[in-house]
Design a protein around this motif. Structure first.
Motif, short mmCIF file in Angstrom:
data_model
loop_
_atom_site.label_atom_id
_atom_site.label_comp_id
_atom_site.label_asym_id
_atom_site.label_seq_id
_atom_site.Cartn_x
_atom_site.Cartn_y
_atom_site.Cartn_z
N GLY A 184 0.84 -1.31 -0.11
CA GLY A 184 -0.04 -0.09 -0.15
C GLY A 184 0.73 1.30 0.02
O GLY A 184 0.37 2.29 -0.32
N GLN A 185 2.18 1.47 0.30
CA GLN A 185 3.02 2.43 0.41
C GLN A 185 3.43 2.70 -1.23
O GLN A 185 3.40 1.67 -1.91
CB GLN A 185 4.20 2.23 1.06
N THR A 186 3.87 3.94 -1.13
CA THR A 186 4.14 4.32 -2.57
C THR A 186 5.45 5.20 -2.32
O THR A 186 5.76 5.99 -1.42
CB THR A 186 3.34 5.32 -3.42
N LYS A 187 6.35 5.08 -3.48
CA LYS A 187 7.74 6.05 -3.57
C LYS A 187 7.81 6.54 -4.84
O LYS A 187 7.72 6.01 -5.70
CB LYS A 187 8.93 5.19 -3.08
N THR A 188 8.27 7.76 -4.92
CA THR A 188 8.60 8.59 -6.09
C THR A 188 9.79 9.10 -5.99
O THR A 188 10.18 9.73 -4.99
CB THR A 188 7.48 9.68 -6.39
N PHE A 189 10.44 8.91 -7.37
CA PHE A 189 11.92 9.40 -7.50
C PHE A 189 11.97 10.02 -8.75
O PHE A 189 11.39 10.12 -9.65
CB PHE A 189 12.93 8.38 -7.50
N GLN A 190 12.94 11.19 -8.71
CA GLN A 190 13.09 11.95 -9.87
C GLN A 190 14.51 12.66 -10.07
O GLN A 190 15.39 12.65 -9.10
CB GLN A 190 12.31 13.26 -9.75
N ASP A 191 15.06 12.27 -11.19
CA ASP A 191 16.47 12.83 -11.29
C ASP A 191 16.67 13.38 -12.80
O ASP A 191 15.72 13.23 -13.58
CB ASP A 191 17.34 11.32 -11.53
N SER A 192 17.68 14.10 -13.29
CA SER A 192 17.83 15.06 -14.25
C SER A 192 18.28 13.99 -15.48
O SER A 192 17.95 14.43 -16.53
CB SER A 192 18.90 15.80 -14.30
N THR A 193 18.70 12.83 -15.27
CA THR A 193 19.30 11.94 -16.50
C THR A 193 18.52 10.63 -16.25
O THR A 193 18.03 10.03 -17.34
CB THR A 193 20.81 11.65 -16.29
N LYS A 194 18.93 9.90 -15.09
CA LYS A 194 18.30 8.33 -15.29
C LYS A 194 18.29 8.07 -13.68
O LYS A 194 18.80 8.81 -12.75
CB LYS A 194 19.36 7.54 -16.04
N ILE A 195 17.46 6.90 -13.46
CA ILE A 195 17.23 6.33 -12.25
C ILE A 195 17.44 4.99 -12.43
O ILE A 195 16.91 4.20 -13.28
CB ILE A 195 15.71 6.45 -11.63
N ASP A 196 18.41 4.29 -11.67
CA ASP A 196 18.67 2.62 -11.54
C ASP A 196 17.61 2.21 -10.49
O ASP A 196 17.91 2.55 -9.36
CB ASP A 196 20.01 2.58 -11.38
N LEU A 197 16.87 1.10 -10.74
CA LEU A 197 16.28 0.50 -9.55
C LEU A 197 16.37 -1.21 -9.59
O LEU A 197 17.00 -1.63 -10.58
CB LEU A 197 14.62 0.57 -10.15
N VAL A 198 16.40 -1.47 -8.41
CA VAL A 198 16.36 -2.83 -7.90
C VAL A 198 15.17 -3.42 -7.14
O VAL A 198 14.80 -2.91 -6.15
CB VAL A 198 17.51 -3.40 -7.21
N LEU A 199 14.29 -4.23 -7.79
CA LEU A 199 13.03 -4.71 -7.27
C LEU A 199 13.29 -6.09 -6.93
O LEU A 199 13.26 -6.92 -7.52
CB LEU A 199 11.92 -4.53 -8.20
#
Length: 285
Positions: A233-248
């Motif tokens: 039920g929780q959310t997270k938002t990320f913002q960057d000028s070039t790219k975002i690397d994720l591991v799920l």
């Protein structure tokens, strides 16, 4: 989008046991042989495939030799097979199905806690927030000065009344209000902010709609933006000028939105995914 490497060392594949290797079947070439043939047909080298998928060169060689012992388990092996198949332009699902047939079928959903321990990236030490400390110190000084002025007014009034007798009691002077504005916490990006995200930035929103999952997010400089559990039920938002690397850690539990668009990808429960998004990449590649 890219899938990275499992936390294995770089020892040559011939130095490791080959218990997880998949022999060829009567239906066609083995998994590793099929990936190797597709890579050669696509005109790609092992180094090029490794760079595009972030799977280390020794592991690519081992998989092409049908040695999956270096992948770190069935979950990672399936992820590597999918990544290599997409890189060389073949459908990954038949290869993943063949791997499951030879290794006990589809794995049971993996809890997020073990994945969190296996994949945890050590966070950088947090630096002290000197701005907040200075604001708190200024507010404390102003409050102390106001309190001292108020007490001084009380003492002078009491002394004057004791000396003159007939003088009425004076009211306490009000403390001087603080002119320093408190620092507002930075709000999380809302859905409307995502929809109106600037085109010169990449915005990624994660929603743990199906259950909790460990996630890690880095900006284009490799700095950690978040590293921990996202409860259901929780959310997270990320913002960057070039790219975002994720591991799920459990990609099947996550709803993913990139630059205001939902990513419709068939992530399975317990599946580990390593993803990279830029401002020009709104969907899984």
């Amino acid at each position: 989008m890219s899938i990275g490497n499992s936390p294995e060392d770089d020892r040559p594949s011939q130095d490791r046991p080959s218990e997880d290797s998949t022999p060829p079947t009567d239906d066609g070439p083995s998994i590793g042989r099929a990936l190797q043939q597709a890579r050669i047909a696509a005109g790609l080298t092992v180094d090029q495939v490794s760079q595009s998928t972030r799977v280390r060169v020794p592991i690519v060689h081992a998989i092409e030799d049908d040695d999956f012992s270096r992948c770190g388990g069935d979950v990672y092996a399936r992820g590597h097979i999918r990544a290599l198949a997409r890189a060389v332009g073949v459908d990954p699902e038949p290869l993943v199905t063949r791997y499951g047939d030879g290794h006990g079928g589809r794995p049971a959903p993996t809890s997020a806690a073990p994945l969190f321990e296996a994949e945890r990236i050590r966070s950088e030490p947090r630096r002290p927030n000197w701005t907040a400390a200075m604001v708190a110190a200024i507010v404390a000084v102003i409050a102390f000065v106001g309190y001292t002025v108020a007490r001084g007014g009380d003492d002078s009034g009491d002394k004057q009344q004791a000396a003159e007798g007939a003088t009425p009691a004076t009211s306490k002077p009000a403390p001087k209000p603080s002119t320093k504005k408190p620092v507002d916490p930075k709000p999380d990006l809302s859905d409307s902010a995502i929809a109106a995200a600037p085109q010169d930035k990449v915005t990624v929103k994660l929603n743990a709609a199906q259950g909790r999952s460990w996630i890690s997010a880095k900006d284009h400089n490799g700095r950690i933006m978040f590293d921990g559990l996202l409860e259901k039920g929780q959310t997270k938002t990320f913002q960057d000028s070039t790219k975002i690397d994720l591991v799920l850690g459990d990609a099947g539990a996550i709803q993913l939105f990139v630059n205001g668009k939902q990513i419709e990808d068939a992530f399975q429960p317990g599946q580990v995914e390593r993803l990279t998004y830029t401002k020009g990449d709104p969907e899984v590649g």
